[in-house]
Write a protein that holds these residues in place. Structure first.
Motif, PDB file in Angstrom:
ATOM      1  N   LEU A  81       0.381   0.648  -9.667  1.00  9.83           N
ATOM      2  CA  LEU A  81       1.412   0.936  -8.673  1.00  9.83           C
ATOM      3  C   LEU A  81       0.823   0.903  -7.261  1.00  9.83           C
ATOM      4  CD1 LEU A  81       3.343   3.917 -10.337  1.00  9.83           C
ATOM      5  CD2 LEU A  81       4.211   1.604  -9.976  1.00  9.83           C
ATOM      6  N   ASP A  82      -0.296   1.554  -7.091  1.00  4.69           N
ATOM      7  CA  ASP A  82      -0.932   1.594  -5.769  1.00  4.69           C
ATOM      8  C   ASP A  82      -1.351   0.207  -5.314  1.00  4.69           C
ATOM      9  OD1 ASP A  82      -0.617   4.315  -5.627  1.00  4.69           O
ATOM     10  OD2 ASP A  82      -2.671   4.789  -6.254  1.00  4.69           O
ATOM     11  N   TYR A 110       1.723  -1.908  -4.324  1.00  3.29           N
ATOM     12  CA  TYR A 110       2.240  -1.371  -3.068  1.00  3.29           C
ATOM     13  C   TYR A 110       1.353  -1.803  -1.898  1.00  3.29           C
ATOM     14  CZ  TYR A 110       2.979   1.861   0.772  1.00  3.29           C
ATOM     15  OH  TYR A 110       3.180   2.381   2.034  1.00  3.29           O
ATOM     16  N   ASN A 143       5.450  -3.509   0.110  1.00  2.00           N
ATOM     17  CA  ASN A 143       5.348  -2.365   1.010  1.00  2.00           C
ATOM     18  C   ASN A 143       6.222  -2.599   2.239  1.00  2.00           C
ATOM     19  OD1 ASN A 143       3.718  -3.765   3.142  1.00  2.00           O
ATOM     20  ND2 ASN A 143       2.226  -3.890   1.456  1.00  2.00           N
ATOM     21  N   LEU A 195      10.231  -0.647 -10.433  1.00  4.68           N
ATOM     22  CA  LEU A 195       9.398   0.343  -9.754  1.00  4.68           C
ATOM     23  C   LEU A 195      10.004   1.738  -9.875  1.00  4.68           C
ATOM     24  CD1 LEU A 195       7.234   1.389  -7.787  1.00  4.68           C
ATOM     25  CD2 LEU A 195       8.638   0.515  -5.896  1.00  4.68           C
ATOM     26  N   CYS A 253       8.695   5.201 -11.586  1.00  4.58           N
ATOM     27  CA  CYS A 253       8.597   6.451 -10.835  1.00  4.58           C
ATOM     28  C   CYS A 253       9.244   7.618 -11.588  1.00  4.58           C
ATOM     29  CB  CYS A 253       9.255   6.303  -9.462  1.00  4.58           C
ATOM     30  SG  CYS A 253       8.292   5.324  -8.287  1.00  4.58           S
ATOM     31  N   ARG A 301       2.410   9.256  -2.883  1.00  9.24           N
ATOM     32  CA  ARG A 301       2.775   8.034  -3.609  1.00  9.24           C
ATOM     33  C   ARG A 301       4.287   7.842  -3.601  1.00  9.24           C
ATOM     34  NH1 ARG A 301      -1.767   9.063  -7.754  1.00  9.24           N
ATOM     35  NH2 ARG A 301      -3.081   7.185  -7.585  1.00  9.24           N
ATOM     36  N   TYR A 328       6.336   4.597  -2.052  1.00  7.31           N
ATOM     37  CA  TYR A 328       7.179   3.698  -2.829  1.00  7.31           C
ATOM     38  C   TYR A 328       8.621   3.718  -2.314  1.00  7.31           C
ATOM     39  CZ  TYR A 328       3.143   4.339  -5.930  1.00  7.31           C
ATOM     40  OH  TYR A 328       1.862   4.430  -6.442  1.00  7.31           O
TER      41      TYR A 328
END
Length: 802
Positions: free
Chosen positions: A146-147, A150, A155, A175, A179, A190, A194
């Protein structure tokens, strides 16, 4: 409701930072605490909706499905290798300035697919019985993924490229699902990151106007993103915006995208899409209605009832034994699967079961009965073993199948005509058929994103049919990548070679014709299509008279100057990989070897073993061909599988020759008939009387049924009927001394019409407001007012015969 959470717990549970939520250091207010509780409840509810409920992870088919999910997640976890332009080596999104639009589309799709893979991993982490439930290493890799996505591409600073859908619907939906599933493992930072990314690509303005890519099914998808963004980020305003933005989806439309009163569903302005985009709309509304029910944001708009009514008005007519008919699935027919039409159908069955939870008790009970019937009758691709179904959908269908309080409802019989998308379905005991046409409002076919590259002639009068316990694999078993696209059953076509995607993307190609449609009493029908060929000089008049055990098919005025052969395809049966179904013509059984071909003069009937019969009134010359055809899904869909597939076909057609000037054909399709029944129908030369088969009119009479049907391409006299202007007419004389006259204006242009039936009529017992005058006696004279605003709908008049 009170709350004893710490401030940190509150921020993590609602998913927002203090700044994003507009909070100060003061203690939580009661309203804020209540909202936090609601968001917690909605996240838990969404988990249940996407993961499923009410099943044992150790019981089949769930045990196997969960194990497969765990295996797939482990494979993805092992292959994940974060790099500058990718999260997986085979999903590179690196080049934001590709050389072609197709490359750009591919990059955005691979970004989308990266989120889909993370969603698969998150489901394996969250579901019981996957072998990876709660696995800390998997958790850490999901967060790393995920990071990475992003930071590198999805982003708030990234400009969009490629396919808009990937950025605004595909990626954010996946996404936000992750989450929700991983919420307790995500930091407030985080979640804020997102949410900013989603806000960047799906701003509030995405639903400001009901136009462009924000209509119909796309609008529902965008609303889902906004609602989930609100739930994850703790924003009541976002949830309310998403709910309220659903409102334009509900009302019936008279043009463009959406549901029509006649049951049509259109997407992309001109594409009949009940089975694909329509399925997305149905499923999306069902899950959002259920999610928000009982919350502060429940969907209470009265327009919901239109969606509930559409289950039986719009979707059920195209569902047969678990499949959804391809004629309303647009470019989705080019997507590979083990049985694609059944797989799409199963998804719709699950959506109907879910939608029923928010409908009335009577509607829910009836829909569950319909779904149970479809489940039980789908012998070809049983829904409960469908590999394409997710666990949540599978659980919903299993619940219906196992519910002993639900009685399965049989397939209905009858005829449905959908003038607004020029489609028709005809259902009889033991079989069903569908006809696909095109006019100046409805495209020949849709291509786009490299999909459905050779669907050129699917709107040229394609006649689909299925049996109840036979012939269901016709379009399910790799039909589209292997069939000759110039010989689709029921169509009249020039053999002029067309390029892939000929006519343009997104339904750009539409014939400049008005007379397409028909008239029906709900049991039988007279349907016609003025056909103009795609990128061709072909012209033809085509008619179908849909009766109790058969469909009478006529063609006339067939002309073309392409310099190529012109053919009318009586049948093109997919016999599977090894099929040797017997072909009998006039009592003679033909060879079963492949390849084999023959031109048969004086053919009065033909029969395909295990399928049905074909009668040629007056006799004709018919060509027959057995062949093996090899193709790949990638031939018709650039993202499709590249494995070669071979299927056997048995084709019957009438060859009109090169550059015909006045070609005709006539045949009677008898689904499920055996050789004895077919031969008997051919021998009964008076069963059907062809009243006209010309460029001006086409009509038939079947005395034993009391049926007369005439398509007046121009005004004139056919048999006992005289019309002053173009129209479709069908009459059924009943044994009780009454008759029903059905009339329509398929052109939507007649401001006045007179119809005379040279038959003694004692009185008119019912008529619509469009009938402004009626005289009876030795003949019936009907005067119609302006029909141009009836949208091609049938006007029904009942009379007492003299």
């Amino acid at each position: 409701m009170t709350c004893s959470w710490s401030r940190r717990t509150f921020l993590r549970t609602t998913g927002g930072t203090a700044f994003a939520l507009g909070l100060t250091a003061s203690p939580l207010l009661a309203g804020e605490a209540a909202a936090a509780d609601e968001f917690t409840t909605l996240r838990a509810k969404w988990r249940t909706l996407i993961l499923g409920e009410g099943f044992s992870p150790t019981a089949e088919p769930f045990r196997t499905k969960l194990a497969e999910l765990g295996t797939r997640a482990a494979e993805l976890q092992s292959a994940m290798a974060p790099a500058t332009g990718s999260l997986w080596p085979d999903l590179v999104w690196a080049d934001p300035e590709p050389d072609t639009d197709q490359e750009s589309f591919g990059y955005s799709q691979r970004m989308n697919d990266s989120f889909n893979r993370l969603s698969t991993m998150a489901q394996a982490y969250s579901q019981q019985g996957t072998g990876l439930t709660g696995n800390t290493a998997l958790r850490d890799d999901i967060l790393t993924g995920l990071d990475h996505v992003y930071a590198r591409v999805y982003n708030e600073n990234q400009a969009r490229f490629g396919n808009w859908y990937s950025w605004q619907i595909g990626a954010p939906q996946a996404l936000l699902d992750v989450c929700v599933l991983m919420y307790d493992q995500l930091s407030a930072t985080r979640i804020a990151n997102y949410c900013r990314a989603v806000d960047h690509f799906v701003p509030d303005s995405a639903v400001a106007n009901y136009t462009g890519t924000s209509t119909g099914a796309n609008r529902v998808d965008l609303c889902r993103v906004l609602i989930l963004r609100g739930i994850v980020g703790g924003s009541a305003a976002k949830v309310a915006l998403g709910r309220d933005a659903l409102t334009p989806v509900f009302p019936y439309v008279t043009s463009g995208d959406g549901l029509y009163t006649d049951g049509s569903f259109i997407q992309h302005a001109s594409v009949p899409y009940t089975g694909s985009y329509g399925a997305v709309l149905l499923g999306g509304l069902g899950i959002l209605f259920t999610l928000l029910a009982g919350s502060s944001w429940a969907v209470t708009n009265s327009g919901r009832q239109i969606v509930f009514d559409a289950v039986e008005n719009a979707w059920a007519p195209f569902l047969y034994n678990g499949l959804i008919m391809d004629g309303v699935s647009g470019r989705a027919i080019s997507r590979s699967g083990s049985a694609p039409d059944h797989e799409r159908g199963h998804s719709i069955l699950a959506s109907i079961a879910l939608l029923g939870q928010g409908a009335s008790a009577a509607e829910n009970a009836r829909w569950r009965g319909l779904v149970k019937g479809w489940i039980q009758r789908d012998y070809y691709s049983p829904p409960l073993t469908d590999p394409s179904l997710g666990l949540a959908s599978l659980a919903r269908l299993k619940s219906v199948a196992d519910d002993t309080s639900v009685a399965a409802i049989a397939e209905p019989t009858g005829h449905r005509l959908f003038p607004n998308m020029v489609r028709a379905t005809h259902r009889r005991p033991g079989w069903a058929a569908s006809i696909s046409m095109a006019n100046k409002r409805i495209t020949y076919y849709e291509t786009g994103n490299g999909e459905n590259l050779r669907g050129w002639h699917t709107g040229s009068g394609m006649l689909y049919w299925w049996g109840d316990t036979y012939a269901n694999g016709q379009y399910s078993d790799a039909f589209w990548p292997t069939v000759d696209p110039y010989r689709l059953p029921g169509t009249t076509n020039s053999r002029k070679v067309l390029a892939d995607a000929a006519g343009g993307d997104w339904g750009a190609a539409k014939p400049d014709v008005n007379w397409v449609g028909g008239a029906t009493d709900g049991s039988r029908a007279a349907i016609g299509q003025y056909l103009r060929g795609l990128q061709s000089t072909l012209y033809a008049k085509k008619s179908w008279f849909c009766l109790d055990d058969s469909i009478v098919c006529l063609g006339a005025g067939i002309q073309c100057t392409d310099g190529t052969a012109v053919e009318s395809v009586v049948e093109n049966r997919n016999l599977g990989p090894t099929g040797t179904h017997a072909l009998t013509v006039n009592g003679t059984v033909k060879p079963v070897s492949h390849p084999w071909s023959e031109t048969v003069s004086g053919a009065t009937w033909a029969h395909i073993g295990g399928m049905g019969g074909y009668v040629f009134p007056g006799g004709t010359t018919v060509k027959a061909l057995r062949e093996e055809r090899t193709g790949r899904w990638s031939d018709i869909n650039r993202g499709g599988a590249t494995t070669a597939i071979t299927r056997r076909y048995l084709t019957l057609w009438v060859d009109h020759g090169t550059n015909p000037t006045a070609g005709t054909y006539a045949y009677v399709l008898m689904p499920g008939a055996n050789t004895t029944q077919t031969a008997a129908r051919a021998a009964d030369t008076g069963w059907v009387q062809i009243l006209a088969n010309t460029d001006d009119q086409q009509g038939v009479r079947v005395p034993s049924l009391g049926f007369t049907g005439v398509n007046f391409w121009f005004g004139g006299t056919v048999g006992a009927l005289t019309a002053s202007a173009p129209c479709a007419v069908m009459i059924t004389e009943k044994s009780d001394g009454t008759a029903v006259i059905c009339v329509s204006d398929p052109m939507r242009m007649q401001t006045g019409l007179t119809l005379t039936w040279n038959r003694a009529v004692a009185s008119v017992t019912s008529k619509p407001a469009t009938v402004t005058g009626a005289t009876t006696g030795s003949s019936l004279n009907l005067t119609f007012g302006d029909l141009s605003g009836t949208a091609g709908a049938t006007q029904k008049i009942t009379v007492k015969l003299g």
